[in-house]
Design a protein around this motif. Sequence first.
Motif, PDB file in Angstrom:
ATOM      1  N   UNK A  84      -5.128  76.189  41.879  1.00 50.50           N
ATOM      2  CA  UNK A  84      -4.839  75.035  42.721  1.00 50.50           C
ATOM      3  C   UNK A  84      -3.650  74.277  42.123  1.00 50.50           C
ATOM      4  N   UNK A  85      -2.521  74.270  42.840  1.00 50.41           N
ATOM      5  CA  UNK A  85      -1.294  73.634  42.373  1.00 50.41           C
ATOM      6  C   UNK A  85      -1.201  72.227  42.953  1.00 50.41           C
ATOM      7  N   UNK A  86      -1.107  71.224  42.074  1.00 50.17           N
ATOM      8  CA  UNK A  86      -1.174  69.830  42.513  1.00 50.17           C
ATOM      9  C   UNK A  86      -0.036  69.447  43.443  1.00 50.17           C
ATOM     10  N   UNK A  87       1.153  70.012  43.241  1.00 49.46           N
ATOM     11  CA  UNK A  87       2.313  69.625  44.034  1.00 49.46           C
ATOM     12  C   UNK A  87       2.928  70.791  44.795  1.00 49.46           C
ATOM     13  N   UNK A  88       2.153  71.852  44.963  1.00 53.09           N
ATOM     14  CA  UNK A  88       2.654  73.002  45.701  1.00 53.09           C
ATOM     15  C   UNK A  88       3.290  74.034  44.800  1.00 53.09           C
ATOM     16  N   UNK A  89       3.328  75.244  45.268  1.00 58.35           N
ATOM     17  CA  UNK A  89       3.784  76.366  44.452  1.00 58.35           C
ATOM     18  C   UNK A  89       5.272  76.305  44.151  1.00 58.35           C
ATOM     19  N   UNK A  90       6.040  75.580  44.963  1.00 54.43           N
ATOM     20  CA  UNK A  90       7.483  75.507  44.771  1.00 54.43           C
ATOM     21  C   UNK A  90       7.937  74.260  44.026  1.00 54.43           C
ATOM     22  N   UNK A  95       0.395  69.908  37.881  1.00 58.83           N
ATOM     23  CA  UNK A  95      -0.809  70.356  37.194  1.00 58.83           C
ATOM     24  C   UNK A  95      -1.439  71.493  37.983  1.00 58.83           C
ATOM     25  N   UNK A  96      -2.132  72.377  37.265  1.00 55.75           N
ATOM     26  CA  UNK A  96      -2.796  73.512  37.883  1.00 55.75           C
ATOM     27  C   UNK A  96      -4.229  73.550  37.377  1.00 55.75           C
ATOM     28  N   UNK A  97      -5.150  73.911  38.251  1.00 54.91           N
ATOM     29  CA  UNK A  97      -6.552  74.046  37.863  1.00 54.91           C
ATOM     30  C   UNK A  97      -7.178  75.115  38.740  1.00 54.91           C
ATOM     31  N   UNK A 107      -4.408  72.917  33.383  1.00 56.48           N
ATOM     32  CA  UNK A 107      -3.179  73.016  32.608  1.00 56.48           C
ATOM     33  C   UNK A 107      -2.030  72.438  33.415  1.00 56.48           C
ATOM     34  N   UNK A 108      -0.827  72.795  33.042  1.00 60.98           N
ATOM     35  CA  UNK A 108       0.356  72.363  33.771  1.00 60.98           C
ATOM     36  C   UNK A 108       1.179  73.588  34.140  1.00 60.98           C
ATOM     37  N   UNK A 109       2.071  73.413  35.099  1.00 59.53           N
ATOM     38  CA  UNK A 109       2.948  74.502  35.493  1.00 59.53           C
ATOM     39  C   UNK A 109       4.339  73.950  35.760  1.00 59.53           C
TER      40      UNK A 109
END
Length: 277
Positions: A84-90, A95-97, A107-109
């Motif tokens: 689950x990407x907090x601000x979208x895949x692009x 943050x990612x969970x 974590x973060x991405x």
Amino acid sequence: MQTFLRGKCRNIGLRSAAVALATAAATLAACATAPAPNLPSAGANLNQTQPSGPSRWELVRWQQADGTLRDIPHGDNGQPIIFEFSDGIDAAQGTVSGTSGCNRFTGSYGKTDTGVRFDRVAGTRMACPPPRMELESALLKAMEGSFTTVGTQPSSAVSSGRQVVWKTASGDLLQFAEREGVGRRGASAAAGGVEKIVYIDSQRVECSGVGKMMCYRWRESPDSPWQLWYGPIEGLDFEQGVSYKLRVREYQVPNPPADASAIRWELLKVESRTRAQ
């Protein structure tokens, strides 16, 4: 497909978006320098057909560097591997969970010139059957290095949704498909949902669905009788020995699989948590 795995590359006609993506993944694994026909470039922006905002992606295919496919076992309650990407895949960063096969992780991405990287990934430490633990270990190990985008498929009239293929540092190909259920891109599924308060017991219990599984015990008020919940509670990092009061969104799942629940719960807020005496 076998032709690609033997290293003999040739152009073929792509009959559908799903075939295009799977074929492109196999082609890129065996023929790194050959152009993939009818596939967006590795730098293609998936937002060309979608707004920005949170998004939810499921790991649907894992092809190892030698061309063999890795089995992707689901969790006790049928949970898939989800990012689950907090601000979208692009997004440039966020943050990612999600679930990594056995445990939940956070974590973060950040976006790179060629794909995506993950940082400060941490997870819960629940034990699971060996196949799921092995898959989770391999996935978390892969996330220590950057993922290179080697194929993308935006939404269109002929595809079932956006997809992306990432190549790991070890050469494995991970194919993810976007799913509804988070942020704006889940609005169509969540629009008919109903917010409710549920109370979750401090221990999960063995139950029987299609097979043996572990279920939550839940009730609608502190003095109501306990009931069994066979599905996951999406977003909940459940800890044994802790009871919860949760605010969730409940909505119907259209055409659920035979072994899955027709009702879905998505965590909105943990109202309280109490450690059992």
